[in-house]
Design an enzyme around this catalytic site. Structure first.
Site, PDB file in Angstrom:
ATOM      1  N   GLU A 225     109.950  -9.111 -18.445  1.00  0.00           N
ATOM      2  CA  GLU A 225     111.112  -9.930 -18.828  1.00  0.00           C
ATOM      3  C   GLU A 225     111.848 -10.526 -17.626  1.00  0.00           C
ATOM      4  O   GLU A 225     113.065 -10.674 -17.653  1.00  0.00           O
ATOM      5  CB  GLU A 225     112.100  -9.101 -19.661  1.00  0.00           C
ATOM      6  CG  GLU A 225     111.577  -8.689 -21.009  1.00  0.00           C
ATOM      7  CD  GLU A 225     112.685  -8.186 -21.931  1.00  0.00           C
ATOM      8  OE1 GLU A 225     113.715  -7.719 -21.421  1.00  0.00           O
ATOM      9  OE2 GLU A 225     112.505  -8.264 -23.155  1.00  0.00           O
TER      10      GLU A 225
ATOM     11  N   GLU B  27     107.060  -7.160 -27.806  1.00  0.00           N
ATOM     12  CA  GLU B  27     108.030  -6.155 -28.251  1.00  0.00           C
ATOM     13  C   GLU B  27     108.706  -6.615 -29.531  1.00  0.00           C
ATOM     14  O   GLU B  27     109.636  -7.416 -29.494  1.00  0.00           O
ATOM     15  CB  GLU B  27     109.102  -5.892 -27.177  1.00  0.00           C
ATOM     16  CG  GLU B  27     108.575  -5.202 -25.940  1.00  0.00           C
ATOM     17  CD  GLU B  27     109.667  -4.939 -24.889  1.00  0.00           C
ATOM     18  OE1 GLU B  27     110.857  -4.844 -25.260  1.00  0.00           O
ATOM     19  OE2 GLU B  27     109.305  -4.834 -23.702  1.00  0.00           O
TER      20      GLU B  27
END
Ligand code: GAL
Length: 877
Positions: free
Chosen positions: A182, A251
């Site tokens: 991320e 995710e």
């Protein structure tokens, strides 16, 4: 396949290989992951190996496979594997190779997210603390010192995997790998160094020649051949940065983590299934539930600050390894439905058309004639009836129906056929008994941790206040700040009386203030603001006065100091909101390594009669890292320092306690209930159970409700439970850490508590329930390959959790319009008289039973204009 990027290097399977299958090529194209030349639609789930024990792994993996997963995903936790630079540890819970091999043995694939920055609510985001101390280092940016370390660790892990032939290209299970994590969410903060760093990371990873593709999650500018993927509560609107990359979701947050002092979040399965189905509807071909089994943050691994020891996450498999039903079962049904669509989905892209406001159909029609369709109603409130291919379909609000033949609905995300199974903690008696778990109260011994400086050799004096993390290097949660003040009898301070306060400002996370040896006050921050201030009443005496401040960390941050800037938080909130990635926790962000803890200052006397203050910040403070009991190694229970006088000290701060106990009989998972204790650390037979903190209670006026409407967009504070209760009261003690008798429990109590109130419990499955309505599709288990021609009826399938059990007793049966939820069903205004008898005949004494939910079978409840449902509650034994 057109547009393929990742090198599909196929290695020959080495004879000595422990891996199980023949080498396959893994590649990707704009549609999907391509394994052995075939595009696949895949389901993945996260299980982080150190969050459970090796003896739990086979069962967790088996349950994942039965739940319909193709892939197990895990991060790699650098701090555990290299606690000291150059000294590696891959034993026990850190046995990554064993974990990967078990996944292979179960016939599943593996996605290895190396990071090595992993976030994950893990201490310091998974980085070892020593990294921070390397001269000249700057983490996660274009910094040579950092890059060299990152490359070395990545190469170490890749090397181990290769040595063990664990890449699919070698016949092993690993089909995907991740580098970084991320970074794209925060890279703007690294300015012009960000892009060179990410390009370097991509190139470095690719050069490892693993033979399988790499992903970068939340990295819109990920360079080729990295696949940029999405993380969030919803990802159906995501598109990768190139038409030659497939749409992957790394995710899908199946729930959310909890933090001390907050209520516990959960996410209804109807919404998880909706999010997943929408993703597959919108051309997604691989998603990963984060988490599928959350597990436990043992010892001091929980990140933070303020992340709880439990990392249950409301996952399909609960912290203790039991199935969370109906979550696990409803998603299993979804996965079956998706697999029925796989052929059509991989042959083509979906063609989406609107069927009205907030209504959409997507059709995958292959040239070969295969056809699969998804009907979606994403209205937050309104149910709908739509017409598709000349047939009419009911679509509840916020739901997706799956039609693997473009005709029959085999699954709707809002219609849960799966059973509910209630789990509960069953207290174990603490009286001596043959097969009960006994905390033998008679044999408590203790050690009183000295207040203030006790390790004279290690203590050091410095002018001014030091920063905690840089001082402790996270060797311990604790740092003493001690000051000694000599006052002669006519010191003006003594005339001030008792209104003098010691004021201090801390940047986190917690603090106990001792004045002249007694606990005079304590303070703590929270997950949304680590900082706090304290005013401690002083009782100064002539002669020597001591101020001993014990500062503690509660899991190291993976977030940035800038977060304390409201403008930034505001921006981030809105950015996140827009991206459905709402986070209210301060455990995230750029430059997290520069985040500080301890007493930032000032420290001062205030409340003086003349209104002035006396600053103590720049005095000569004496410091001590850690506690004496830690240095003595009390945690494993064997040191000779324990005291066992008859009077057990209770409610005294900073006390170590030790006792022995026998394991609860049977095989059910075990928990310690820390009711009666305040805050501290616990060890069983030397294994760190983790931090406990039952004294940190979620506000009673929090946003908890008995039920949570799954319709509408989810965020992590939408569905909460446990308001007014300790955020965590029970703590997992893995079975494999226990012997039948003679187990040692050591507890370090910080605030003060009564250890004789500590009890044990086992985690058991209780009541099972099912509720199926007459407009539900037949359960996926009853569809077979000729589902096209079969007419199937709505059916309730009841099954005991264990094949050795049978349904013993029916607690509730109603066919009509029953209300409530599992464990609390009540009859509605209409119900059939016959239903109970029918169910009793079909189910009592059986491990499983199947009941047609029809008037013919169950009798007519004479409900007018009501969709009839059958609800059953049953006990197995
Ligand atoms: C993501 C992150 C994960 C985890 C998750 C929240 O942003 O990639 O590691 O922290 O949030 O549970």
């Amino acid at each position: 396949m057109a547009g393929s990027r990742a090198a599909a290097v196929v290695f020959l399977l080495l004879a000595a290989s422990a891996s199980l299958c023949t080498a396959v090529s893994v590649d990707y194209d704009g549609r999907a992951l391509v394994i052995d030349g075939k595009r696949r639609v895949l389901v993945s789930g996260s299980i982080h190996y150190p969050r459970s024990t090796p003896d739990m792994w086979p069962d967790l993996i088996k349950k994942s496979k039965e739940g319909g997963l193709d892939i197990i995903e895990t991060y790699v936790f650098w701090d555990m594997h290299e606690p000291v630079r150059g000294q590696y540890d891959f034993t026990e819970r850190k046995d990554l190779v064993k974990f990967v091999k078990l996944v292979a043995e179960a016939g599943l694939y593996l996605h290895l997210r190396i990071g090595p920055y992993v976030c994950a609510e893990w201490n310091y985001g998974g980085f070892p603390l020593w990294l921070h101390f390397l001269p000249g280092i700057q983490l996660r940016t274009d910094n040579d010192v950092y890059k060299a370390e990152m490359q070395r660790f990545t190469a170490k892990i890749v090397g181990m995997m290769k040595q063990n032939n664990l890449y699919a290209s070698q016949g092993g299970p690993i089909v995907l790998s991740q580098i970084e994590n991320e970074y794209g969410n925060i890279d703007w903060q690294y300015g012009s160094s960000a892009k060179p760093y990410i390009d370097w990371a991509a190139q470095m990873a690719t050069s490892m020649n693993t033979g399988v593709p790499w992903v970068m999650c939340q990295q819109n500018n990920a360079p080729d051949p990295m696949i940029n993927t999405c993380n969030g509560f919803y990802c159906d609107q995501f598109t990768p940065n190139s038409p030659s990359k497939p749409k992957f979701w790394t995710e899908l947050w199946s729930g959310w983590f909890s933090a001390w002092g907050n209520p516990v979040p959960y996410r209804p399965v109807e919404d998880v299934a909706f999010a997943a189905a929408r993703f597959y509807q919108n051309n997604g071909t691989l998603l990963n539930y984060y988490m599928y089994h959350g597990g436990t943050n043992f010892a001091r691994t929980s990140g933070g600050p303020f992340i709880t020891t439990s990392y249950d996450y409301d996952s399909p498999i609960d912290e203790y390894g039991l199935l969370r039903q109906p979550k696990w079962g409803h998603l299993k049904d979804l996965h079956k439905a998706i697999k029925l669509c796989e052929e059509a989905m991989v042959s083509t892209v979906g063609n989406t058309t609107s069927l009205g406001q907030n209504l959409e159909v997507t059709v995958y029609r292959a040239e070969s004639g295969e056809c699969a369709a998804f009907l979606a109603n994403f209205d937050w409130q309104l149910d709908a009836t739509v017409t598709f291919n000349g047939n009419s379909y009911d679509l509840p609000a916020w739901s997706v129906s799956i039609l693997p033949d473009c005709k029959n609905v085999v699954y709707n995300t809002a219609k849960v056929n799966a059973i509910t199974a209630l789990t509960k903690f069953v207290p174990q008696t603490s009286q001596s008994g043959s097969n009960s778990s006994v905390v033998s109260l008679s044999s408590w011994s203790w050690f009183k941790e000295p207040v203030g400086i006790s390790l004279n050799k290690e203590a050091f004096v410095l002018p001014g206040l030091v920063e905690q993390i840089n001082t402790t290097a996270d060797k311990s949660d604790f740092l003493w700040y001690s000051l000694s003040i000599d006052l002669n009898a006519n010191d003006p301070l003594l005339k001030e009386g008792s209104q003098i306060l010691l004021h201090l400002d801390s940047v986190g996370h917690g603090l106990y203030a001792f004045v002249n040896g007694d606990l005079a006050g304590s303070g703590k921050g929270s997950s949304s603001n680590n900082k706090f201030s304290m005013d401690v009443p002083m009782n100064l005496e002539p002669g020597n006065n001591t101020i001993d401040l014990l500062c503690l960390t509660v899991g190291l941050s993976v977030r940035n100091r800038i977060f304390n800037n409201n403008l930034f938080s505001f921006f981030y909130w809105n950015y996140d909101f827009l991206h459905n990635n709402a986070k209210i926790f301060q455990n995230y962000g750029a430059f997290f390594d520069t985040y500080t803890a301890g007493i930032g200052g000032p420290v001062q006397f205030k409340g003086l009669a003349n209104g002035s203050t006396i600053d103590l910040s720049s005095q000569q403070w004496t410091y001590q890292v850690g506690l004496k009991g830690e240095q003595l190694g009390l945690s494993n229970g064997v040191s000779g320092q324990w005291d066992s006088q008859p009077a057990l000290p209770k409610n005294t701060p900073l006390t170590w306690y030790k006792t022995t106990f026998s394991a609860p009989a049977g095989n059910s998972p075990v928990a310690i209930d820390f009711t009666g204790m305040g805050k501290g650390h616990a060890w069983v037979n030397g294994h760190g159970i983790g931090r406990y903190w039952p004294a940190n209670v979620a506000p009673s006026n929090g946003n908890c409700a008995d039920t949570c409407n799954y319709r509408g967009s989810y965020s992590n504070n939408k569905c909460l439970k446990g308001c007014g209760k300790p955020t965590q009261q029970q703590y997992h003690v893995p079975r494999s850490w226990l012997k039948p008798t003679g187990n040692t429990l050591v507890v370090l109590e910080e605030i003060g508590g009564d250890p004789t109130m500590i009890s044990f419990a086992t985690r058991e499955l209780g009541l099972i329930c099912g509720k199926v309505s007459e407009n539900y599709p037949a359960p996926l288990d009853l569809w077979d390959s000729n589902y096209l021609t079969r007419v199937t009826k709505p059916t309730l399938l009841l099954e005991c959790p264990s094949p050795s059990q049978v349904i013993k007793r029916l607690q509730f049966v109603s066919f009509g319009n029953p209300h409530g939820g599992c464990g609390g069903y009540t009859h509605g205004r209409c119900r059939s008289k016959r239903a109970r008898r029918v169910i009793h005949r079909a189910c009592t004494g059986k491990t499983k039973c199947s009941i047609d939910v029809t008037v013919e079978n169950l009798g007519d409840p004479n409900c007018e204009n009501v969709t009839k449902s059958l609800a059953v509650e049953a006990f197995c034994g």
